[in-house]
Design a protein around this motif. Structure first.
Motif, PDB file in Angstrom:
ATOM      1  N   GLU A  56      17.570  -2.374 -28.250  1.00  0.00           N
ATOM      2  CA  GLU A  56      16.728  -3.572 -28.112  1.00  0.00           C
ATOM      3  C   GLU A  56      17.520  -4.670 -27.387  1.00  0.00           C
ATOM      4  N   ARG A  57      18.790  -4.808 -27.777  1.00  0.00           N
ATOM      5  CA  ARG A  57      19.609  -5.882 -27.198  1.00  0.00           C
ATOM      6  C   ARG A  57      19.875  -5.645 -25.712  1.00  0.00           C
ATOM      7  N   LEU A  58      20.264  -4.428 -25.351  1.00  0.00           N
ATOM      8  CA  LEU A  58      20.548  -4.143 -23.936  1.00  0.00           C
ATOM      9  C   LEU A  58      19.307  -4.395 -23.074  1.00  0.00           C
TER      10      LEU A  58
ATOM     11  N   THR B  62      19.886  -0.791 -13.033  1.00  0.00           N
ATOM     12  CA  THR B  62      20.363  -2.188 -12.954  1.00  0.00           C
ATOM     13  C   THR B  62      21.892  -2.245 -12.867  1.00  0.00           C
TER      14      THR B  62
ATOM     15  N   ARG C 291      23.990  -1.287 -15.149  1.00  0.00           N
ATOM     16  CA  ARG C 291      24.663  -1.315 -16.447  1.00  0.00           C
ATOM     17  C   ARG C 291      23.709  -0.914 -17.558  1.00  0.00           C
TER      18      ARG C 291
ATOM     19  N   ALA D  38      16.749  -6.393 -23.779  1.00  0.00           N
ATOM     20  CA  ALA D  38      16.463  -7.835 -23.750  1.00  0.00           C
ATOM     21  C   ALA D  38      17.391  -8.549 -22.758  1.00  0.00           C
ATOM     22  N   GLU D  39      18.620  -8.039 -22.614  1.00  0.00           N
ATOM     23  CA  GLU D  39      19.577  -8.656 -21.682  1.00  0.00           C
ATOM     24  C   GLU D  39      19.381  -8.178 -20.248  1.00  0.00           C
ATOM     25  N   GLY D  40      18.435  -7.265 -20.035  1.00  0.00           N
ATOM     26  CA  GLY D  40      18.168  -6.781 -18.671  1.00  0.00           C
ATOM     27  C   GLY D  40      19.095  -5.655 -18.235  1.00  0.00           C
ATOM     28  N   HIS D  41      19.844  -5.071 -19.194  1.00  0.00           N
ATOM     29  CA  HIS D  41      20.705  -3.930 -18.852  1.00  0.00           C
ATOM     30  C   HIS D  41      19.911  -2.652 -19.120  1.00  0.00           C
TER      31      HIS D  41
ATOM     32  N   ASP E  15      14.650   0.753 -20.757  1.00  0.00           N
ATOM     33  CA  ASP E  15      13.319   0.204 -21.043  1.00  0.00           C
ATOM     34  C   ASP E  15      12.319   1.321 -21.301  1.00  0.00           C
TER      35      ASP E  15
END
Ligand code: CAA
Length: 286
Positions: free
Chosen positions: A265-267, A277, A279, A269-272, A240
């Protein structure tokens, strides 16, 4: 101008390390988080760092106790009132940082220096949140992670920063054992201007299937002698945070090497978000 009392806003990856190095250099430190449990978690991380140093024989037990005795946690911004220096290390978002600085401006004694640990946002943009006289004592003091280990501070002067404030922070950084480099107030300053295209390119190579995450990191570690591979380093910094810095650079320069890769962006958005976290590009079993 002497700096004895330091208020650190934020007790995360950067904030806890910033608090630790100031206390280790003999300053009285207050660590602030709006939720006191998070301030206490930051102090627990510092305790863990110091315990490891004692176990390795690098720090005397007495010095450990002395450092911890100089650190207090708080959830009350009013405790910043008599600070000589406020270091802000909260989330890399201009609105979050500006709102906090505006509040602190109304609380902290007028001679205090305000230093943001922003890794990419223009100092003048953040300084706009405080009153005009305070802008002379507003600057960027950018540390590197892990703060107790990385011996660099980037010093960024805004257009209103006084010589006195810059010199006081330069002297303090020297007391902390940090080497100082001076950056112009441009997006990403010096180090992230260099680092971010490297991290982004490694992510693009990964999403295009050039190599596995493991092989990309091994390439940088073994072939370039980097201490961490770029994907591992991104996980360590926090995906982030990396995304936030990329956006500031991309917005600032508009050049493709700063564009956030889709996989990042995808990781996010998925909270990784990486190590914190469990992962990111790699897995971190807890
Ligand atoms: N906190 C405190 N101390 C730590 C630590 C941590 N998270 N991680 C490691 N250390 C200490 C260890 O205790 C050890 O100390 P001693 O030498 O006194 O024993 C020392 O660091 C070396 O640690 P290790 O031997 O366990 O591990 P290592 O040799 O793999 O080194 C590292 C770890 C120093 C983190 C190394 O991997 C490294 O330099 N990585 C790159 C870090 C980097 O690039 N940081 C900049 C990121 S960019 C940034 O922060 C700015 C931004 O705006 C994004």
């Amino acid at each position: 101008m002497t700096i004895e009392r330091v208020f650190v806003a934020g007790a995360g990856l950067m904030g806890h390390g910033i608090a630790q190095v100031h206390a280790a250099a003999g300053r009285e430190v207050t660590v602030y988080e709006p939720d006191i449990a998070r301030a206490e978690a930051g102090i627990a991380r510092i305790t863990g760092n110091l315990d490891r140093a004692v176990a390795k024989g690098r720090l005397a037990e007495e010095a450990r106790s002395g450092i911890l005795a100089r650190i207090t946690g708080t959830a009350d911004l009013a405790d910043a009132e008599d600070a000589d220096l406020v270091v802000e290390a909260v989330f890399e978002d201009v609105d979050v940082k500006s709102a906090l600085w505006a509040q602190l401006d109304g609380i902290v004694q007028e001679d205090a220096i305000f230093a943001s640990n922003t890794s990419s946002i223009a100092i003048d943009r953040l300084a706009a949140a405080v009153s005009e006289p305070r802008r002379a004592r507003f600057l960027g003091m950018h540390f590197f992670s892990p703060v107790p280990v990385m011996p660099l501070v980037e010093l960024i002067r805004g257009s209103a920063t006084s010589d006195d404030a810059a010199e006081a922070v330069r002297a303090l950084a020297g007391d902390l054992g940090k080497q100082v480099i001076v950056s112009a107030d441009r997006p990403g300053f010096i180090v992230n201007r260099i680092l971010i295209p490297l991290l982004g390119e490694a992510m693009r190579a990964y999403e295009q299937g050039v190599g596995t995450a493991q092989d990309i990191d091994t390439g940088a570690k073994v072939g370039l002698n980097h201490p961490m591979g770029p994907l591992e380093l991104s996980d360590f910094i926090g995906l982030d945070v990396v995304l936030g810095i990329m956006r500031v650079l991309h917005e600032g320069f508009g050049e493709p090497q700063f564009a956030p890769p889709a996989v990042l962006e995808r990781l996010v958005a998925e909270g990784h978000l990486g190590q914190k976290t469990g992962r990111g590009f790699h897995a971190y079993p807890r």
